[in-house]
Design a protein around this motif. Structure first.
Motif, PDB file in Angstrom:
ATOM      1  N   UNK A 121      27.613  46.767  13.197  1.00 24.25           N
ATOM      2  CA  UNK A 121      26.772  48.457  13.642  1.00 24.25           C
ATOM      3  C   UNK A 121      27.231  48.539  15.340  1.00 24.25           C
ATOM      4  N   UNK A 122      27.467  47.627  15.559  1.00 23.07           N
ATOM      5  CA  UNK A 122      27.802  47.642  17.249  1.00 23.07           C
ATOM      6  C   UNK A 122      29.453  47.737  17.158  1.00 23.07           C
ATOM      7  N   UNK A 123      30.347  47.946  16.489  1.00 23.42           N
ATOM      8  CA  UNK A 123      31.507  47.270  16.425  1.00 23.42           C
ATOM      9  C   UNK A 123      32.516  46.430  16.887  1.00 23.42           C
ATOM     10  N   UNK A 124      31.707  45.400  17.800  1.00 19.19           N
ATOM     11  CA  UNK A 124      32.000  43.567  17.929  1.00 19.19           C
ATOM     12  C   UNK A 124      32.962  43.552  16.797  1.00 19.19           C
ATOM     13  N   UNK A 125      32.413  43.159  15.397  1.00 18.52           N
ATOM     14  CA  UNK A 125      33.090  42.817  14.813  1.00 18.52           C
ATOM     15  C   UNK A 125      34.198  43.852  14.092  1.00 18.52           C
ATOM     16  N   UNK A 126      34.492  45.076  14.095  1.00 20.98           N
ATOM     17  CA  UNK A 126      35.808  45.364  14.233  1.00 20.98           C
ATOM     18  C   UNK A 126      36.741  45.292  15.501  1.00 20.98           C
ATOM     19  N   UNK A 127      36.541  45.323  16.613  1.00 24.62           N
ATOM     20  CA  UNK A 127      37.448  45.104  17.662  1.00 24.62           C
ATOM     21  C   UNK A 127      38.043  43.231  17.318  1.00 24.62           C
ATOM     22  N   UNK A 128      37.011  42.391  17.571  1.00 26.88           N
ATOM     23  CA  UNK A 128      37.631  40.826  16.814  1.00 26.88           C
ATOM     24  C   UNK A 128      38.493  41.240  16.158  1.00 26.88           C
ATOM     25  N   UNK A 129      38.129  41.684  14.973  1.00 21.79           N
ATOM     26  CA  UNK A 129      39.390  41.749  13.682  1.00 21.79           C
ATOM     27  C   UNK A 129      40.749  42.311  13.747  1.00 21.79           C
ATOM     28  N   UNK A 130      40.616  43.740  14.842  1.00 17.41           N
ATOM     29  CA  UNK A 130      41.999  43.887  16.234  1.00 17.41           C
ATOM     30  C   UNK A 130      42.325  42.780  16.451  1.00 17.41           C
ATOM     31  N   UNK A 131      42.122  42.430  17.175  1.00 17.79           N
ATOM     32  CA  UNK A 131      42.252  41.609  18.235  1.00 17.79           C
ATOM     33  C   UNK A 131      43.156  40.228  17.599  1.00 17.79           C
ATOM     34  N   UNK A 132      41.874  40.139  16.294  1.00 19.43           N
ATOM     35  CA  UNK A 132      42.418  38.422  15.092  1.00 19.43           C
ATOM     36  C   UNK A 132      44.170  39.308  14.758  1.00 19.43           C
ATOM     37  N   UNK A 133      44.580  40.273  14.496  1.00 21.28           N
ATOM     38  CA  UNK A 133      45.573  40.875  14.017  1.00 21.28           C
ATOM     39  C   UNK A 133      46.491  41.086  14.785  1.00 21.28           C
ATOM     40  N   UNK A 134      46.340  41.456  16.144  1.00 18.93           N
ATOM     41  CA  UNK A 134      47.430  41.575  17.201  1.00 18.93           C
ATOM     42  C   UNK A 134      47.784  39.850  18.000  1.00 18.93           C
ATOM     43  N   UNK A 135      47.074  39.020  17.348  1.00 12.84           N
ATOM     44  CA  UNK A 135      47.618  37.795  18.313  1.00 12.84           C
ATOM     45  C   UNK A 135      48.677  36.644  17.500  1.00 12.84           C
ATOM     46  N   UNK A 136      49.306  36.550  18.297  1.00 18.26           N
ATOM     47  CA  UNK A 136      50.134  35.821  17.647  1.00 18.26           C
ATOM     48  C   UNK A 136      50.489  35.258  17.104  1.00 18.26           C
ATOM     49  N   UNK A 137      49.082  34.270  16.998  1.00 12.79           N
ATOM     50  CA  UNK A 137      48.903  33.006  16.172  1.00 12.79           C
ATOM     51  C   UNK A 137      48.108  32.762  15.603  1.00 12.79           C
ATOM     52  N   UNK A 138      47.703  33.809  15.329  1.00 16.41           N
ATOM     53  CA  UNK A 138      46.637  33.830  13.963  1.00 16.41           C
ATOM     54  C   UNK A 138      46.855  35.261  13.148  1.00 16.41           C
ATOM     55  N   UNK A 139      46.516  34.638  11.913  1.00 15.86           N
ATOM     56  CA  UNK A 139      46.507  35.580  10.500  1.00 15.86           C
ATOM     57  C   UNK A 139      45.035  35.764   9.852  1.00 15.86           C
ATOM     58  N   UNK A 140      45.008  37.201  10.598  1.00 13.81           N
ATOM     59  CA  UNK A 140      43.848  37.544   9.846  1.00 13.81           C
ATOM     60  C   UNK A 140      43.854  37.853   8.287  1.00 13.81           C
ATOM     61  N   UNK A 141      42.890  36.631   7.584  1.00 13.56           N
ATOM     62  CA  UNK A 141      42.888  37.397   5.893  1.00 13.56           C
ATOM     63  C   UNK A 141      41.623  37.680   5.509  1.00 13.56           C
ATOM     64  N   UNK A 142      40.383  37.734   6.158  1.00 12.29           N
ATOM     65  CA  UNK A 142      40.006  38.514   5.855  1.00 12.29           C
ATOM     66  C   UNK A 142      38.576  38.499   6.158  1.00 12.29           C
ATOM     67  N   UNK A 143      36.754  38.936   5.761  1.00 11.07           N
ATOM     68  CA  UNK A 143      36.242  38.583   6.895  1.00 11.07           C
ATOM     69  C   UNK A 143      35.032  38.062   6.182  1.00 11.07           C
ATOM     70  N   UNK A 144      33.982  37.417   7.145  1.00  9.45           N
ATOM     71  CA  UNK A 144      32.960  36.342   6.396  1.00  9.45           C
ATOM     72  C   UNK A 144      31.772  37.430   6.500  1.00  9.45           C
ATOM     73  N   UNK A 145      30.361  36.932   5.811  1.00  5.75           N
ATOM     74  CA  UNK A 145      28.900  37.463   6.109  1.00  5.75           C
ATOM     75  C   UNK A 145      28.286  36.496   5.243  1.00  5.75           C
ATOM     76  N   UNK A 146      27.168  36.235   5.238  1.00  6.64           N
ATOM     77  CA  UNK A 146      25.823  35.918   4.800  1.00  6.64           C
ATOM     78  C   UNK A 146      24.476  36.083   4.797  1.00  6.64           C
ATOM     79  N   UNK A 147      24.095  36.334   4.158  1.00  5.27           N
ATOM     80  CA  UNK A 147      22.692  37.155   4.265  1.00  5.27           C
ATOM     81  C   UNK A 147      21.627  35.989   3.813  1.00  5.27           C
ATOM     82  N   UNK A 148      21.285  35.037   3.835  1.00  2.14           N
ATOM     83  CA  UNK A 148      20.708  34.298   4.159  1.00  2.14           C
ATOM     84  C   UNK A 148      20.332  32.811   2.553  1.00  2.14           C
ATOM     85  N   UNK A 149      18.937  32.517   1.966  1.00  2.75           N
ATOM     86  CA  UNK A 149      18.781  31.351   1.761  1.00  2.75           C
ATOM     87  C   UNK A 149      17.573  31.279   0.384  1.00  2.75           C
ATOM     88  N   UNK A 150      18.265  30.391  -0.564  1.00  4.65           N
ATOM     89  CA  UNK A 150      17.283  30.989  -1.632  1.00  4.65           C
ATOM     90  C   UNK A 150      17.118  32.535  -2.162  1.00  4.65           C
TER      91      UNK A 150
END
Length: 446
Positions: free
Chosen positions: A192-221
């Motif tokens: 919601x705040x855009x923090x995840x989007x900025x992290x994705x953009x930074x990962x794409x720009x990083x020379x030694x990281x390869x962003x291949x996907x996103x992860x989330x988790x909604x709970x247990x049981x």
């Protein structure tokens, strides 16, 4: 939970391991091995893992989600070298949430390229081990971790595939202590705040990281796809934003784990195929509506694979009646384990089934509470049950569905030793973890 006395000798098939059966003499076997024989040889408490049950649930997940490698067994549920080997042999991937979990997996010879690494506070040493061992993905949990991983990857001259962990803001109606997707908690970065989007953009720009996907988790049981579908729809909008602004199409959508199991006869078993089909169809539909190619869905079941495969066998000790009012009593049955080998009832008010496994019973109904042996009033394994009144000291009582988050959360409270763990298959028993001893406990002292 209560089991009517008339049905107390039955073993609910959706709660007990697939290889469990009660014989004509009343003795319960798992994979053809009598539980009293295991208790005699290895002592109690003892955890008994049905290998074929575990493996069959790996295959169920693999078939439901399209390919074994799309299923990442969540090792935090229960991990040993043998468990890691079973997961490997069934072709599944593996996720780890600590440096030691990673080291156990590597010690088992698990292929590093099929390991995904979690953790909200990974040390430099942990991240360096990830890079040196060549793990498949590191799930980046914060901007600080993203920056540090880029620095360490640059120093080692490697390029590391990563996922960015996103908080989708979806409540899957789970226990507050195990909810993982709302904003006010420690995992991931905000959608919601855009923090995840900025992290994705930074990962794409990083020379030694390869962003291949996103992860989330909604709970247990969780037993249906609704929470996963809503999370997927929200996160897929981020996929489109990334594509529109960077031109990068991400390959994977990791929707985490959280799939539930039946702990008691009153609960329903997970419909793995139905939930998977519903979820995968929703992802395809949402991606089509957004005008993007649907990513490959990755899931991380742990409890749904390990949980139903295991029973914990205890020996009954003191049996006493406690007056709860002028006219009513409750029978307390104490066993030789408790919150040190299964803290879930005390921590989450988790409910369990329980049955006597050394003989048939035909006693009268009585209000019963199954308790442990620890110096703690909250050391209760089953709170409110109606059990037969002919259970006596020396009888064997087993709790099913103890394969997940029991041994992995076990402790030495009151200096209790952790139980032995054995696996059973085709009438044979094989030790997996030996019973801890007081010498083991003393050996840690300096």
């Amino acid at each position: 939970m209560s089991a009517p006395v008339s049905a107390f000798n039955e073993l609910p098939a959706h709660v007990w391991p697939r290889g469990a059966a009660r014989q004509e003499d009343g003795v319960v076997t798992v994979a053809g091995v009598p539980l009293p024989e295991i208790a005699e040889e290895f002592g109690t408490p003892v955890m008994v893992v049905d290998e074929d049950d575990f493996r069959s649930r790996c295959r169920d997940m693999a078939e439901a989600f399209g390919a074994p490698e799309n299923v990442h067994y969540a090792s935090k549920a229960f991990l040993t070298r043998r468990i890691a080997s079973w997961v490997d042999e069934e072709g599944l991937s593996l996720d780890v949430a600590s440096e030691n979990e990673l080291r156990i997996a590597l010690a088992a010879g698990f292929p590093a390229e099929r390991i995904t690494v979690h953790g909200n506070n990974k040390s430099d040493g942990f991240l360096t081990l990830c890079l040196e061992s060549g793990v498949g993905h590191v799930v980046v949990d914060s901007h600080a971790e993203l920056e540090r991983l880029e620095e360490l990857a640059a120093l080692s001259g490697t390029i590391q595939d990563v996922f960015v962990r996103v908080k989708p803001g979806v409540d899957a109606h789970t226990h507050e202590f195990i909810a993982t997707s709302h904003e006010d908690q420690k995992f991931g970065m905000s959608l919601a705040s855009g923090s995840a989007y900025q992290a994705a953009v930074d990962a794409i720009a990083a020379a030694h990281l390869e962003l291949t996907g996103l992860h989330c988790h909604v709970g247990s049981q969780v037993f249906d796809a609704e929470g996963f579908k809503l999370a997927a729809e929200r996160v897929l909008r981020l996929y489109r934003a990334i594509w529109e602004n960077t031109g990068v199409a991400l390959d994977y959508l990791d929707l985490g784990g959280g799939y539930g199991i039946a702990y008691t006869p009153a609960e329903q078993a997970l419909d793995v195929r139905g939930v998977a089909a519903d979820l995968l169809a929703a992802v395809r539909s949402a991606a089509a509506d957004l005008g993007i190619e649907a990513p490959t869905v990755v899931v991380e079941p742990g409890r749904a694979i390990a949980g139903p495969s295991t029973v914990t066998v205890y020996t009954a000790g003191i049996v006493k009646d406690v007056h709860t009012s002028d006219t009513e009593t409750r029978r307390y049955i104490a066993v030789d384990g408790g919150m040190s080998d299964n803290v879930r009832p005390a921590l989450y008010a988790a409910e369990y089934d329980g049955r006597m496994v050394n003989r048939f019973t035909d006693g009268e109904d009585t209000a019963t509470r199954l308790v442990g042996s620890h110096c703690e009033s909250g050391d209760i394994l089953i709170y409110d049950a109606t059990w037969p009144d002919d259970i006596v000291s020396g009888d064997l009582i087993a709790l099913p569905a103890t394969g997940a988050y029991c041994y992995s959360m076990s402790s030495n409270y009151n200096s209790f030793a952790r139980p032995a763990v054995v696996s059973v298959r085709a009438g044979r028993v094989s030790p997996m973890i030996r019973r801890e001893t007081v010498e083991d406990i003393l050996a840690r002292e300096v």
